[in-house]
Design an enzyme around this catalytic site. Structure first.
Site, mmCIF file in Angstrom:
data_model
loop_
_atom_site.group_PDB
_atom_site.id
_atom_site.type_symbol
_atom_site.label_atom_id
_atom_site.label_comp_id
_atom_site.label_asym_id
_atom_site.label_seq_id
_atom_site.Cartn_x
_atom_site.Cartn_y
_atom_site.Cartn_z
ATOM 1 N N ARG A 1 0.851 -1.182 0.000
ATOM 2 C CA ARG A 1 0.000 0.000 0.000
ATOM 3 C C ARG A 1 0.888 1.233 0.000
ATOM 4 O O ARG A 1 1.938 1.268 0.658
ATOM 5 C CB ARG A 1 -0.912 0.020 1.243
ATOM 6 C CG ARG A 1 -2.000 -1.059 1.245
ATOM 7 C CD ARG A 1 -3.050 -0.776 0.192
ATOM 8 N NE ARG A 1 -4.145 -1.730 0.211
ATOM 9 C CZ ARG A 1 -4.197 -2.843 -0.502
ATOM 10 N NH1 ARG A 1 -3.177 -3.157 -1.287
ATOM 11 N NH2 ARG A 1 -5.233 -3.645 -0.443
ATOM 12 N N HIS B 1 0.889 -0.308 -10.440
ATOM 13 C CA HIS B 1 -0.034 -1.127 -9.644
ATOM 14 C C HIS B 1 -0.387 -2.422 -10.390
ATOM 15 O O HIS B 1 -1.567 -2.739 -10.607
ATOM 16 C CB HIS B 1 -1.303 -0.346 -9.306
ATOM 17 C CG HIS B 1 -1.980 -0.882 -8.065
ATOM 18 N ND1 HIS B 1 -2.657 -0.083 -7.171
ATOM 19 C CD2 HIS B 1 -2.086 -2.142 -7.561
ATOM 20 C CE1 HIS B 1 -3.158 -0.810 -6.193
ATOM 21 N NE2 HIS B 1 -2.813 -2.070 -6.412
#
Length: 308
Positions: free
Chosen positions: A223, A271
């Site tokens: 994250r 990502h």
């Protein structure tokens, strides 16, 4: 009584998941749709980008089944009072493990340096054996355990860290603030696979980055909020951190003007470390619905107090 399942996720996913969920729940009296009266809904298949925020009208709701491994965008929702299950999918786990191991090996073998050596200089500099390289995996959930296990099987000296004590065969596990300090002081490569919670925000900051051996490398597919960006940039500029490979960011897409893009010691990936695979994720969802309807406990339940 029939079972009603609401699919609340990005609309483009509905044509993909609808036949998979229908097949996975075959033999049951079930309706699966993207638009159902709230008072008739028994289960919600959920992703934050589906738009559903207020669960108050869902008076018959039995559980919310997340399509995402991360649940930070729903765990604190005060209108959600039924069980919440996160996605633990072997396809997602396999993808994450492959990405993490690939980038650890890239650092370990010095691949970046070899790719850029085009000046005709023959300079043999073989890497050490994996057993001489310490990899610290921060976060020992399903993803962290899987990555740590494969790295250990390749011979790396693997240290795992989690907020609470865990026992994992073949992995040296540390926990708590003191354990974090001990783990970081030994780490050549740090992999972040922690959940995003108030307690994990800025796990890597100026103080903890300074604990690492000079020239350590960082890999973050977890994250964006796990790292203090300003502190990492400063550590990169001073050489305290030799390189960082970052797949997740506080703002996504990463803004074009962000310093990470231009920094010579940062690799940005968009990502892509792992994605939920519809075929396997749908089976996880269907298995949990079948379990709950049979009176068995739901799998992968979120501790709402911890946030994961």
């Amino acid at each position: 009584m029939s079972i009603n399942v609401l699919f609340s996720a990005r609309p483009a996913l509905w044509p993909i998941y609808e036949p998979l969920l229908t097949k996975g729940l075959s033999g049951m009296d079930v309706t699966i749709a993207t638009d159902l009266p709230p008072e008739r809904v028994d289960y919600v298949v959920y992703a934050p980008n589906g738009g559903l925020q207020d669960f108050t009208p869902y008076t018959r709701l039995k559980a919310v089944l997340s399509l995402w491994a991360g649940v930070e965008k729903i765990a604190g929702n005060e209108t959600l009072t039924v069980p919440l299950a996160r996605m633990v999918d072997h396809g997602l786990t396999q993808g994450m493990t492959e990405w993490v191991v690939g980038h650890v090996l890239r650092y370990h073998l010095g691949m970046d340096r070899h790719i850029t050596m085009q000046d005709g200089v023959w300079a043999p500099d073989p890497p050490p054996l994996a057993s001489q390289r310490t990899v610290c995996v921060l976060g020992l959930g399903a993803l962290g355990q899987a990555a740590a296990g494969v790295l250990s099987s390749l011979g790396f000296n693997v240290i795992g860290w989690s907020r609470t004590a865990k026992t994992i065969p073949g992995i040296r596990s540390l926990h708590g603030p003191d354990g974090l300090r001990r783990a970081l002081t030994q780490a050549d490569i740090v992999v972040l696979l922690l959940p995003d919670t108030p307690a994990t925000e800025n796990t890597l900051n100026a103080e903890t980055l300074a604990l690492l051996p000079k020239g350590a490398r960082i890999i973050n597919p977890g994250r964006g909020g796990l790292i203090d960006d300003d502190a990492l940039l400063q550590a990169l500029d001073t050489g305290q951190i030799a390189h960082a490979t970052l797949d997740v960011f506080r703002t996504e897409p990463l803004p074009p003007q962000h310093p990470y893009w231009a920094h010579p010691n940062v690799t940005v990936t968009p990502h892509i470390a792992s994605e939920t695979r519809p075929e396997t994720a749908a089976q996880v969802i269907c298995d949990n619905i079948r379990r709950n309807e049979a009176g068995q406990p739901l799998l992968h339940l979120v501790d709402r107090d911890l946030g994961y």
